[in-house]
Motif scaffolding. Structure first.
Motif, PDB file in Angstrom:
ATOM      1  N   GLY A 141      -7.671   3.313   5.753  1.00 42.74           N
ATOM      2  CA  GLY A 141      -7.921   2.273   4.897  1.00 42.74           C
ATOM      3  C   GLY A 141      -6.466   1.175   4.924  1.00 42.74           C
ATOM      4  O   GLY A 141      -6.953  -0.040   5.076  1.00 42.74           O
ATOM      5  N   LEU A 142      -5.718   1.452   4.392  1.00 36.13           N
ATOM      6  CA  LEU A 142      -4.294   0.722   4.573  1.00 36.13           C
ATOM      7  C   LEU A 142      -4.346   0.024   5.921  1.00 36.13           C
ATOM      8  O   LEU A 142      -3.897  -1.369   6.189  1.00 36.13           O
ATOM      9  N   ALA A 143      -4.417   0.861   7.031  1.00 38.08           N
ATOM     10  CA  ALA A 143      -4.265   0.230   8.411  1.00 38.08           C
ATOM     11  C   ALA A 143      -5.484  -0.812   8.706  1.00 38.08           C
ATOM     12  O   ALA A 143      -4.940  -1.849   9.346  1.00 38.08           O
ATOM     13  N   LEU A 144      -6.316  -0.536   7.955  1.00 38.19           N
ATOM     14  CA  LEU A 144      -7.645  -1.677   8.343  1.00 38.19           C
ATOM     15  C   LEU A 144      -7.078  -3.143   7.578  1.00 38.19           C
ATOM     16  O   LEU A 144      -7.434  -3.989   8.179  1.00 38.19           O
ATOM     17  N   ALA A 145      -6.757  -2.723   6.349  1.00 39.82           N
ATOM     18  CA  ALA A 145      -6.203  -3.882   5.636  1.00 39.82           C
ATOM     19  C   ALA A 145      -4.927  -4.758   6.246  1.00 39.82           C
ATOM     20  O   ALA A 145      -4.944  -5.856   6.281  1.00 39.82           O
ATOM     21  N   PHE A 162     -17.821   3.316   1.732  1.00 38.72           N
ATOM     22  CA  PHE A 162     -19.096   2.478   1.706  1.00 38.72           C
ATOM     23  C   PHE A 162     -18.695   0.966   1.981  1.00 38.72           C
ATOM     24  O   PHE A 162     -19.385  -0.055   1.668  1.00 38.72           O
ATOM     25  N   VAL A 163     -17.523   0.774   2.459  1.00 34.00           N
ATOM     26  CA  VAL A 163     -17.001  -0.636   2.816  1.00 34.00           C
ATOM     27  C   VAL A 163     -17.248  -1.105   4.060  1.00 34.00           C
ATOM     28  O   VAL A 163     -16.975  -0.247   4.992  1.00 34.00           O
ATOM     29  N   HIS A 164     -18.253  -2.053   4.392  1.00 30.39           N
ATOM     30  CA  HIS A 164     -18.453  -2.731   5.621  1.00 30.39           C
ATOM     31  C   HIS A 164     -17.382  -3.572   6.090  1.00 30.39           C
ATOM     32  O   HIS A 164     -17.383  -4.889   5.556  1.00 30.39           O
ATOM     33  N   VAL A 165     -16.227  -3.509   6.900  1.00 33.75           N
ATOM     34  CA  VAL A 165     -15.279  -4.329   7.187  1.00 33.75           C
ATOM     35  C   VAL A 165     -15.673  -5.226   8.363  1.00 33.75           C
ATOM     36  O   VAL A 165     -15.883  -4.708   9.481  1.00 33.75           O
ATOM     37  N   THR A 166     -15.775  -6.382   8.111  1.00 32.46           N
ATOM     38  CA  THR A 166     -16.121  -7.381   9.186  1.00 32.46           C
ATOM     39  C   THR A 166     -15.092  -8.557   9.203  1.00 32.46           C
ATOM     40  O   THR A 166     -15.040  -9.271  10.148  1.00 32.46           O
ATOM     41  N   ASP A 167     -14.457  -8.659   8.027  1.00 29.51           N
ATOM     42  CA  ASP A 167     -13.295  -9.811   8.228  1.00 29.51           C
ATOM     43  C   ASP A 167     -11.966  -9.411   7.187  1.00 29.51           C
ATOM     44  O   ASP A 167     -12.118  -8.212   6.597  1.00 29.51           O
ATOM     45  N   GLN A 168     -11.225 -10.345   7.209  1.00 29.95           N
ATOM     46  CA  GLN A 168     -10.032  -9.992   6.326  1.00 29.95           C
ATOM     47  C   GLN A 168     -10.039  -9.524   4.865  1.00 29.95           C
ATOM     48  O   GLN A 168      -9.509  -8.490   4.259  1.00 29.95           O
ATOM     49  N   VAL A 169     -11.212 -10.275   4.441  1.00 29.77           N
ATOM     50  CA  VAL A 169     -11.458 -10.032   2.716  1.00 29.77           C
ATOM     51  C   VAL A 169     -11.883  -8.447   2.710  1.00 29.77           C
ATOM     52  O   VAL A 169     -11.597  -7.861   2.007  1.00 29.77           O
ATOM     53  N   SER A 170     -13.084  -8.277   3.561  1.00 26.43           N
ATOM     54  CA  SER A 170     -13.629  -6.864   3.291  1.00 26.43           C
ATOM     55  C   SER A 170     -12.513  -5.667   3.799  1.00 26.43           C
ATOM     56  O   SER A 170     -12.439  -4.667   3.446  1.00 26.43           O
ATOM     57  N   ALA A 171     -11.455  -6.368   4.829  1.00 25.44           N
ATOM     58  CA  ALA A 171     -10.612  -5.128   5.375  1.00 25.44           C
ATOM     59  C   ALA A 171      -9.491  -5.000   3.916  1.00 25.44           C
ATOM     60  O   ALA A 171      -9.106  -3.844   3.724  1.00 25.44           O
ATOM     61  N   LEU A 172      -9.237  -5.994   3.077  1.00 27.57           N
ATOM     62  CA  LEU A 172      -8.418  -5.898   1.863  1.00 27.57           C
ATOM     63  C   LEU A 172      -9.061  -4.904   1.123  1.00 27.57           C
ATOM     64  O   LEU A 172      -8.575  -4.217   0.363  1.00 27.57           O
ATOM     65  N   GLY A 175      -8.630  -1.577   2.252  1.00 25.61           N
ATOM     66  CA  GLY A 175      -7.115  -1.019   1.751  1.00 25.61           C
ATOM     67  C   GLY A 175      -7.036  -0.748   0.499  1.00 25.61           C
ATOM     68  O   GLY A 175      -6.625   0.040  -0.072  1.00 25.61           O
ATOM     69  N   ALA A 176      -7.709  -1.504  -0.533  1.00 30.97           N
ATOM     70  CA  ALA A 176      -7.790  -1.221  -1.915  1.00 30.97           C
ATOM     71  C   ALA A 176      -8.425   0.183  -2.177  1.00 30.97           C
ATOM     72  O   ALA A 176      -7.824   1.120  -3.019  1.00 30.97           O
ATOM     73  N   LEU A 177      -9.558   0.299  -1.390  1.00 37.81           N
ATOM     74  CA  LEU A 177     -10.306   1.820  -1.728  1.00 37.81           C
ATOM     75  C   LEU A 177      -9.201   2.892  -0.933  1.00 37.81           C
ATOM     76  O   LEU A 177      -9.003   3.968  -1.454  1.00 37.81           O
ATOM     77  N   GLY A 178      -8.607   2.632  -0.078  1.00 38.25           N
ATOM     78  CA  GLY A 178      -7.512   3.645   0.570  1.00 38.25           C
ATOM     79  C   GLY A 178      -6.524   3.659  -0.366  1.00 38.25           C
ATOM     80  O   GLY A 178      -6.095   4.853  -0.655  1.00 38.25           O
ATOM     81  N   ALA A 179      -5.972   2.896  -1.199  1.00 35.26           N
ATOM     82  CA  ALA A 179      -4.910   3.044  -2.065  1.00 35.26           C
ATOM     83  C   ALA A 179      -5.581   3.785  -3.361  1.00 35.26           C
ATOM     84  O   ALA A 179      -4.660   4.673  -3.847  1.00 35.26           O
ATOM     85  N   VAL A 180      -6.766   3.639  -3.401  1.00 37.44           N
ATOM     86  CA  VAL A 180      -7.375   4.406  -4.665  1.00 37.44           C
ATOM     87  C   VAL A 180      -7.438   5.743  -4.249  1.00 37.44           C
ATOM     88  O   VAL A 180      -6.919   6.890  -5.013  1.00 37.44           O
ATOM     89  N   LEU A 181      -7.829   6.200  -3.118  1.00 41.18           N
ATOM     90  CA  LEU A 181      -8.038   7.537  -2.577  1.00 41.18           C
ATOM     91  C   LEU A 181      -6.465   8.171  -2.392  1.00 41.18           C
ATOM     92  O   LEU A 181      -6.295   9.353  -2.378  1.00 41.18           O
ATOM     93  N   LEU A 182      -5.548   7.272  -1.886  1.00 44.34           N
ATOM     94  CA  LEU A 182      -4.415   7.690  -1.993  1.00 44.34           C
ATOM     95  C   LEU A 182      -3.567   8.416  -2.977  1.00 44.34           C
ATOM     96  O   LEU A 182      -2.727   9.280  -3.129  1.00 44.34           O
ATOM     97  N   SER A 183      -4.309   8.097  -4.270  1.00 50.90           N
ATOM     98  CA  SER A 183      -3.775   8.415  -5.447  1.00 50.90           C
ATOM     99  C   SER A 183      -4.243   9.882  -5.546  1.00 50.90           C
ATOM    100  O   SER A 183      -3.697  10.599  -6.594  1.00 50.90           O
ATOM    101  N   LEU A 184      -5.274  10.157  -5.038  1.00 54.57           N
ATOM    102  CA  LEU A 184      -5.477  11.526  -4.956  1.00 54.57           C
ATOM    103  C   LEU A 184      -4.790  12.711  -4.040  1.00 54.57           C
ATOM    104  O   LEU A 184      -5.184  13.910  -3.988  1.00 54.57           O
TER     105      LEU A 184
END
Length: 420
Positions: A141-145, A162-172, A175-184
């Motif tokens: 997720g962080l790499a996509l961002a 559950f995030v469909h990444v098509t542009d920079q906003v969705s990529a961010l 990345g936010a979802l990846g940061a949340v998962l990283l806390s686990l």
């Protein structure tokens, strides 16, 4: 100083997470094919018993399943600190195929193994993969961002969770979802322990545990009595054929010397030298006999130093690591010492190893000993083998033995004994 401690603690946690992820990923890659193969072969072989083919194949297949389960017991103890006792009924290697097959099929542990294989290829696979997912998936997720989404733009985007990444906003957002998962991610070691606890829950006996426990204790008590009787017979035989015979001969020589002392002093002197040598030999045999019963270094300096002394007498380089403060009960130390001695003897005689490692430590009220060699592998706990004797000796103290020895090596013999 506080900053250095915090940095060191953080570095330790990161290493623990990375190690758990690597172990979990490796375990998952073995779990699924190993469990599927073992379960399929076992079911097919048992199904072929009525036509006779299974009588030949089933003991071999179930022995392989047991070896796979014992290997997981070793990993559970080494990687997760989870002790999974082994309670297989002994199978005679000399029995006919019919007796061996139905003896193994009547063993409740056989059906627990098959049930465990089903769980291992499903929930076991998921729990083994979970530590790697907790550590590695957030990095995606962080790499996509950071821009990794761009190569997928012409392909209709990329799904991250559950995030469909098509542009920079969705990529961010990814990345936010990846940061949340990283806390686990710090929970990765616990997730690996969860996998081994699941394994233990399936492999350890359920309602019939008490009856199986009584059976095991009855057998180990009988083995202890038989072993004690055999040891007494050995001591009696060694005394009768060795030291006693030499002492009798020495007494006869002394009687002859007494008669020849005035008549033939030269012959008396020769017999005196012979009697002196007999006394030296008898003393050496008595010392060997005492050492075989209970080595003096074990009684005087404890198990750690006794194992170190044992390693010094090995013909191949042997490294010993001991973390065992204090002393254990004398019977436990004796059983552990002779178990290590037998494992080392097997490694020297049969493995072709050129290096051996011994690790001895106490944890959670258990004395855990690991003897590892870099030999050819292929060691098995078979009836009549030295390892089977070690297993019986440890069983007297409610201890367990597990052997991991794939073809080509290395061989790892792990022994655990309850130790106050």
């Amino acid at each position: 100083m506080t900053i250095e401690t915090r940095d060191g603690s953080r570095s330790t946690r990161v290493r623990a997470m990375g190690l758990a992820a690597a172990r979990g990923l490796a375990l998952a890659l073995v779990t699924l094919p190993g469990a599927v193969l073992g379960f399929t072969l076992a079911v097919v072989s048992i199904a072929l018993v009525p036509i006779g083919v299974g009588l030949v194949t089933t003991p071999w297949v179930l022995t392989g399943v047991r070896a796979f389960a014992d290997w997981r017991r070793v990993l559970a103890a080494e990687w997760g600190g989870v002790r999974i006792p082994s309670a297989y009924r002994p199978a005679s290697e000399d029995a006919n195929p019919w007796t061996r097959t139905f003896g193994m099929l009547r063993d409740p542990a056989t059906w627990r193994d098959l049930r465990w294989l089903l769980v291992d290829m499903t929930a076991g696979f998921v729990t083994a993969l979970l530590p790697a997912v907790l550590v590695l998936y957030p990095l995606e997720g962080l790499a996509l961002a950071a821009g990794l989404w761009r190569p997928f733009q012409d392909l209709g985007g990329y799904w991250y969770g559950f995030v469909h990444v098509t542009d920079q906003v969705s990529a961010l957002l990814a990345g936010a979802l990846g940061a949340v998962l990283l806390s686990l991610a710090p929970f990765a070691p616990r997730a690996l322990t969860l996998h081994f606890r699941l394994t233990r829950a399936v492999l350890v006996a359920g309602q019939g545990e008490l009856a199986e426990r009584v059976r095991v204790l009855t057998e180990t008590r009988r083995d202890a009595v038989d072993t004690s009787a055999a040891e007494l017979r050995r001591i009696e035989r060694d005394l009768h054929d060795g030291a006693q015979a030499r002492l009798v001969a020495m007494g006869m020589d002394l009687g002859t010397i007494e008669m020849l002392l005035d008549k033939d002093p030269a012959q008396a002197k020769r017999l005196l030298a012979q009697a002196r040598q007999s006394s030296v030999d008898a003393l050496a045999e008595l010392r060997d006999l005492v050492r075989g019963i209970h080595p003096p270094v074990l009684a005087e300096r404890g198990l750690g130093d006794a194992v170190r002394a044992l390693a010094l007498r090995m013909p191949v380089p042997t490294e010993v690591s001991v973390d065992f403060p204090g002393r254990a009960d004398a019977p436990v130390e004796s059983a552990a010492y002779f178990a290590v001695s037998e494992a080392l003897t097997n490694a020297v005689k049969h493995s072709g190893a050129d290096r051996i490692w011994i690790d001895l430590h106490r944890t959670d009220g258990m004395l855990r000993i690991t003897v590892t060699d870099n030999g050819r592998g292929g060691a098995v706990v078979a009836a009549g083998s030295g390892l089977a004797g070690v297993e019986r000796r440890l069983g007297t103290f409610d201890g367990v033995l597990a052997v991991s020895s794939p073809a080509g090596g290395p061989t790892m013999v792990t022994m655990e004994i309850p130790c106050a």
